[in-house]
Scaffold this motif. Sequence first.
Motif, PDB file in Angstrom:
ATOM      1  N   VAL A 230     -12.434 -80.965 179.764  1.00  0.00           N
ATOM      2  CA  VAL A 230     -13.556 -80.963 180.858  1.00  0.00           C
ATOM      3  C   VAL A 230     -14.311 -82.668 180.056  1.00  0.00           C
ATOM      4  O   VAL A 230     -14.834 -83.479 181.348  1.00  0.00           O
ATOM      5  N   SER A 231     -13.949 -82.812 179.362  1.00  0.00           N
ATOM      6  CA  SER A 231     -14.877 -84.361 178.787  1.00  0.00           C
ATOM      7  C   SER A 231     -14.218 -85.325 178.820  1.00  0.00           C
ATOM      8  O   SER A 231     -14.441 -86.347 179.286  1.00  0.00           O
TER       9      SER A 231
ATOM     10  N   ARG B 275     -12.527 -88.052 181.133  1.00  0.00           N
ATOM     11  CA  ARG B 275     -13.006 -89.054 181.950  1.00  0.00           C
ATOM     12  C   ARG B 275     -12.084 -90.507 182.541  1.00  0.00           C
ATOM     13  O   ARG B 275     -11.590 -90.870 181.917  1.00  0.00           O
TER      14      ARG B 275
ATOM     15  N   LYS C  26      -8.539 -87.420 188.002  1.00  0.00           N
ATOM     16  CA  LYS C  26      -9.893 -86.648 187.990  1.00  0.00           C
ATOM     17  C   LYS C  26     -10.220 -87.870 189.633  1.00  0.00           C
ATOM     18  O   LYS C  26     -11.435 -87.256 189.952  1.00  0.00           O
TER      19      LYS C  26
ATOM     20  N   GLU D 143     -15.511 -77.334 187.021  1.00  0.00           N
ATOM     21  CA  GLU D 143     -16.460 -77.326 185.811  1.00  0.00           C
ATOM     22  C   GLU D 143     -14.753 -77.997 185.061  1.00  0.00           C
ATOM     23  O   GLU D 143     -15.825 -79.611 184.515  1.00  0.00           O
TER      24      GLU D 143
ATOM     25  N   ASN E  40     -15.105 -81.986 186.662  1.00  0.00           N
ATOM     26  CA  ASN E  40     -16.656 -82.587 186.484  1.00  0.00           C
ATOM     27  C   ASN E  40     -17.333 -82.761 187.970  1.00  0.00           C
ATOM     28  O   ASN E  40     -18.008 -84.015 188.417  1.00  0.00           O
ATOM     29  N   GLN E  41     -16.759 -82.013 189.169  1.00  0.00           N
ATOM     30  CA  GLN E  41     -17.089 -82.519 190.610  1.00  0.00           C
ATOM     31  C   GLN E  41     -17.095 -81.378 191.611  1.00  0.00           C
ATOM     32  O   GLN E  41     -16.266 -79.733 190.656  1.00  0.00           O
TER      33      GLN E  41
END
Length: 350
Positions: free
Chosen positions: A43-44, A46, A50, A137, A140-141
């Motif tokens: 989740v963290s 970036r 993704k 989740e 992140n989108q």
Amino acid sequence: MPHHPFPLFSLPYLPLKKVLDSFGAHAILYISMCSLRSKRIAVSYRGPSKNVKLTLHFGYKHSLSFSISTVCLEELCIYWLLSAENQSELSSVDRNLATVRIGNFCDIPVEKGRLGLSTYWDDCMVGITEIGDYAREVFNQDIYEVTLGEKLPEDVYERAAEWVKNSQETIQSLHCNFNPEIVNDLDSILENFKYTEILVLDVNPPPEYFPAKPPNFNVDHLHILFSFWVKQEHLLTMNCKYIILQESKLSSNDLNVFLKHFMNGGCFQLKEFSVDVKTSIDYEVVLNDVEFEERDRDVERVYVNEEEHHHTLRGGLDIKRPSDDAKVTIMNFSKHFLMIVWPDFAGNSY
């Protein structure tokens, strides 16, 4: 020599990020389901793994897929991630399947399947909506697109619309591909889904179909494969970059009304308007009270669309919109009305 697990999560941040950058979307999602710690890391994270557009499929295939955002729409490849299958489809033989946690549900059986990993649920609709929230989740989108297939279970469209409303309010792209069982199936979808960029309707409603309420045609891309029900009044509500209408019953007079509407500032963001009809188009009617210049067939121009596809136009009818001198070319095919607005996406102008 014994093999020891690689301590991936013990790596410092930068080396770990480089590894995750090379993983891709599949691995990011799958690794998130291994443990709470791996989920926190997924989740963290970036990075390029993704950089995808997520699609949630409802109906015959309850599944999650993704596409790479740089792939053009006409050549879009689908990569399957997860599917939600009915628990009853599991063999009665104990196969000792691994289990994972997805959202609020623990011990969900999982195995390799036709559409990525297959997960098994008592209620597939609960499963696919939990998968949708879980993907939002992890990546992140929001979900980019919802596709609606055949009506399984009976209330699939209503529950899909409710999930979109409760989870993210709107969807950028809505793609429908099913045979409507009742007239108001399509009405219910057009009224209850808030789509903002793309609407694709591969739905053949009954011959008498007419929308109960005016549909939202204020999107970038509109593609209706069975558009016999689209009338002049619907044309005048459209404000799209791309409009594709197939199996249309629009008349030459309807096209004339739309053309004048555009010349007076309507559908102001239009770049391409394509209509297939079954009867020959009378271009004298289409161009009534419209000034134009006819080009010879030996005049060739190349039009580049948003997906960077090159189209060679030979001849045609050129028009200028008075309000802003926007240049338009109409290709006078017998049963295909094609209207191009310049400049194209490569900056070419006629």
